[in-house]
Scaffold this motif. Sequence first.
Motif, mmCIF file in Angstrom:
data_model
loop_
_atom_site.group_PDB
_atom_site.id
_atom_site.type_symbol
_atom_site.label_atom_id
_atom_site.label_comp_id
_atom_site.label_asym_id
_atom_site.label_seq_id
_atom_site.Cartn_x
_atom_site.Cartn_y
_atom_site.Cartn_z
ATOM 1 N N GLY A 93 -88.062 19.147 67.219
ATOM 2 C CA GLY A 93 -88.338 18.166 68.084
ATOM 3 C C GLY A 93 -89.840 19.229 68.714
ATOM 4 O O GLY A 93 -90.130 18.099 69.426
ATOM 5 N N GLU A 94 -89.351 20.098 68.973
ATOM 6 C CA GLU A 94 -91.001 20.457 69.571
ATOM 7 C C GLU A 94 -92.479 20.269 69.324
ATOM 8 O O GLU A 94 -93.534 20.248 69.540
ATOM 9 C CB GLU A 94 -90.478 22.122 69.831
ATOM 10 C CG GLU A 94 -88.872 22.398 69.744
ATOM 11 C CD GLU A 94 -88.397 23.794 69.679
ATOM 12 O OE1 GLU A 94 -88.335 24.234 71.104
ATOM 13 O OE2 GLU A 94 -89.668 25.059 68.799
ATOM 14 N N MET A 95 -92.626 20.124 67.777
ATOM 15 C CA MET A 95 -93.865 19.824 67.045
ATOM 16 C C MET A 95 -93.956 19.241 66.174
ATOM 17 O O MET A 95 -92.118 18.313 65.965
ATOM 18 C CB MET A 95 -94.239 21.496 66.320
ATOM 19 C CG MET A 95 -94.296 22.506 66.968
ATOM 20 S SD MET A 95 -95.232 23.920 66.509
ATOM 21 C CE MET A 95 -96.820 23.406 65.007
ATOM 22 N N SER A 96 -94.874 18.388 65.710
ATOM 23 C CA SER A 96 -94.797 17.039 64.712
ATOM 24 C C SER A 96 -95.961 17.665 63.375
ATOM 25 O O SER A 96 -96.106 19.354 63.378
ATOM 26 C CB SER A 96 -95.570 15.816 64.807
ATOM 27 O OG SER A 96 -95.531 15.291 63.613
ATOM 28 N N VAL A 97 -95.158 17.402 62.495
ATOM 29 C CA VAL A 97 -96.060 18.043 60.582
ATOM 30 C C VAL A 97 -97.428 17.764 61.587
ATOM 31 O O VAL A 97 -98.543 18.560 60.815
ATOM 32 C CB VAL A 97 -95.778 17.563 59.519
ATOM 33 C CG1 VAL A 97 -96.677 17.563 58.511
ATOM 34 C CG2 VAL A 97 -94.077 17.038 59.358
ATOM 35 N N VAL A 98 -98.521 16.477 61.614
ATOM 36 C CA VAL A 98 -99.681 16.832 61.993
ATOM 37 C C VAL A 98 -100.101 16.206 63.440
ATOM 38 O O VAL A 98 -99.091 15.723 64.152
ATOM 39 C CB VAL A 98 -100.309 15.485 61.157
ATOM 40 C CG1 VAL A 98 -101.825 14.839 61.747
ATOM 41 C CG2 VAL A 98 -100.159 15.125 59.750
ATOM 42 N N GLY A 99 -100.588 16.823 63.895
ATOM 43 C CA GLY A 99 -100.786 16.563 65.530
ATOM 44 C C GLY A 99 -101.795 17.571 65.905
ATOM 45 O O GLY A 99 -102.566 18.903 64.996
ATOM 46 N N PRO A 100 -102.722 17.359 66.978
ATOM 47 C CA PRO A 100 -103.248 18.405 67.355
ATOM 48 C C PRO A 100 -102.844 19.874 67.641
ATOM 49 O O PRO A 100 -101.593 20.418 67.957
ATOM 50 C CB PRO A 100 -103.632 18.069 68.929
ATOM 51 C CG PRO A 100 -103.328 16.587 69.152
ATOM 52 C CD PRO A 100 -101.468 16.686 68.120
ATOM 53 N N ARG A 101 -103.530 20.636 67.160
ATOM 54 C CA ARG A 101 -102.748 21.748 66.965
ATOM 55 C C ARG A 101 -102.505 22.810 68.664
ATOM 56 O O ARG A 101 -103.011 22.832 69.264
ATOM 57 C CB ARG A 101 -103.846 23.171 66.223
ATOM 58 C CG ARG A 101 -103.717 23.488 65.030
ATOM 59 C CD ARG A 101 -102.378 23.432 64.301
ATOM 60 N NE ARG A 101 -102.163 24.669 63.990
ATOM 61 C CZ ARG A 101 -100.869 25.310 64.382
ATOM 62 N NH1 ARG A 101 -100.129 24.665 64.451
ATOM 63 N NH2 ARG A 101 -101.175 26.702 64.653
ATOM 64 N N PRO A 102 -101.445 23.561 69.041
ATOM 65 C CA PRO A 102 -101.625 23.969 70.341
ATOM 66 C C PRO A 102 -102.061 25.346 69.958
ATOM 67 O O PRO A 102 -102.218 26.650 69.517
ATOM 68 C CB PRO A 102 -100.275 25.212 70.132
ATOM 69 C CG PRO A 102 -99.088 24.776 68.283
ATOM 70 C CD PRO A 102 -100.231 23.388 67.822
ATOM 71 N N ASN A 103 -102.594 25.101 71.508
ATOM 72 C CA ASN A 103 -103.828 26.146 71.808
ATOM 73 C C ASN A 103 -102.407 27.368 72.423
ATOM 74 O O ASN A 103 -101.243 27.413 72.883
ATOM 75 C CB ASN A 103 -104.816 25.271 72.921
ATOM 76 C CG ASN A 103 -105.799 24.957 71.966
ATOM 77 O OD1 ASN A 103 -105.492 25.058 70.755
ATOM 78 N ND2 ASN A 103 -106.242 23.856 72.576
ATOM 79 N N LEU A 104 -103.954 28.395 72.612
ATOM 80 C CA LEU A 104 -102.820 29.541 73.519
ATOM 81 C C LEU A 104 -103.067 28.643 75.099
ATOM 82 O O LEU A 104 -103.728 28.530 75.641
ATOM 83 C CB LEU A 104 -103.907 30.698 72.968
ATOM 84 C CG LEU A 104 -103.899 31.271 71.763
ATOM 85 C CD1 LEU A 104 -104.809 32.660 71.988
ATOM 86 C CD2 LEU A 104 -102.096 31.722 71.107
ATOM 87 N N TRP A 105 -101.619 29.855 75.750
ATOM 88 C CA TRP A 105 -102.600 29.509 77.017
ATOM 89 C C TRP A 105 -103.548 30.031 78.069
ATOM 90 O O TRP A 105 -103.518 28.929 78.553
ATOM 91 C CB TRP A 105 -100.649 30.163 78.107
ATOM 92 C CG TRP A 105 -99.381 29.278 77.513
ATOM 93 C CD1 TRP A 105 -98.757 29.740 76.639
ATOM 94 C CD2 TRP A 105 -98.559 28.579 78.567
ATOM 95 N NE1 TRP A 105 -97.348 28.926 76.729
ATOM 96 C CE2 TRP A 105 -98.016 28.018 77.606
ATOM 97 C CE3 TRP A 105 -99.500 26.871 79.035
ATOM 98 C CZ2 TRP A 105 -96.726 26.488 78.109
ATOM 99 C CZ3 TRP A 105 -98.628 26.473 79.227
ATOM 100 C CH2 TRP A 105 -97.861 25.861 79.095
ATOM 101 N N SER A 106 -103.563 30.938 77.887
ATOM 102 C CA SER A 106 -104.889 31.306 77.917
ATOM 103 C C SER A 106 -106.039 30.473 78.068
ATOM 104 O O SER A 106 -106.995 30.150 78.631
ATOM 105 C CB SER A 106 -105.528 32.888 77.551
ATOM 106 O OG SER A 106 -106.000 32.688 76.164
#
Length: 455
Positions: free
Chosen positions: A363-376
Amino acid sequence: MISFGKGRYSKYLRPISISFDVLVISIAYRFFLSELNVNDIHFTAYQIVCWSIISYFLGFYEVYRYTTAVQIFSKLFRQGILFLLAIIAFFPFAKQTIFSGQALAEYMVVAFIAIISFKFLLFYYLKKYRISTGSNKRNAIIVGFTPQAINLRELFDSRADYGYNFYGYFSDKKENEQIVGRVNDIKDFTLINNIDDIYCSMNELDNLQMKDLVEFAEVNDKTIKFIPDTKHIFSKNLRIDYYEFFPVLSLRKTPLHEPIAMIVKRVFDIVFSLFVIVFILSWFTPLMALLIKLESKGPVFFLQSRPGIKEKEFFCYKFRSMQINKTTEQSVVKNDPRVTRVGKIIRKTSLDEMPQFLNVLKGEMSVVGPRPNLWSQNRLYSSRIKKYGIRHYVKPGITGLAQVKGYRGEISTDEDMINRIKYDVFYIENWSLILDLKIILQTVTNIIIGDEKAY
């Protein structure tokens, strides 16, 4: 399901479409469900009533010349799912019938293949018909000469398949050779030239002029539409609410804030991720573990902290594709020396992202969605790019619209990130399950043919 504008034959299109659909569902079941001891009269009536109610509330037949193929597929998918559930619900109450999942599946597949084929043949035939013959078109004028009004006219010119004949602008506030008259000339011009659609810039008319033009359109059976000049606000969907008799406009939340949409997307994520984990990762993970361990020391999996929905931290799983290093917050560049030989292959094919289906299942991600960027990157761009924060309204995805549109890989300029955000925001504001499936299909295609930005 086809509802076009005025034209010589347009008024017959919706009745024809409805009649065809009702005929299909009324006849097709006789070939597949006849052995289930179904009462023909009761079942036919039940089908027609259910089909009518579902199509009414879903706006199934509200398809216009500017409707996209994705929107049509979305309507078909929702109509099919709800109609299937309604048919299944019939059997427990008809105790004399025999339920057969196979027979019902065959009936639904055949019926919807016929319905889908007819819809798209009619939809695309009319587009081609307008382009080749110039028929089935609507005459339009635009009140106002604003940038948005000009953009609309350019759209009419570039999309001949929409089927609009543009007759000119009307304005009291601007002087231009393209302006064919003043606001007071609109009524006579509309009647003389048989104008169908009047598009009004909201900044062109005062309240009395707008009220007068709306009344004129109602009396003379003309369609009047308004062009919002405050584009950055009104580009989103608006909802109208009534406080007793007082209308109030408010911005809609994104489709993914709707409870039903959230449930549908989560169920899809669980089913899809379970399929991948059971049938692919179960044998692919040991193989990758062997290859990774043979080439370099270190763990098989690489866990990296990323911002998730509402910027909550989660650890994103990947197959390790680099040598162990202390610069994991630096983006990968072309020919990056940190990347191993196995890593180059799995990054090129995006196979290093496969363990993220575990994140999806959790439940932390979805198959499709905005890609998680680096914290920086998050810290750098959140204050520099408008609407950057919108991407945190939803769960990050394994793949996304920006990625299949070519905006992936190294971020070398602000423009690279701006383009990503543009597609991420569009996805969030226009989500549908059909769009998810389309992005997944394009992702698989990109994996097969390769992506030059994947490194």
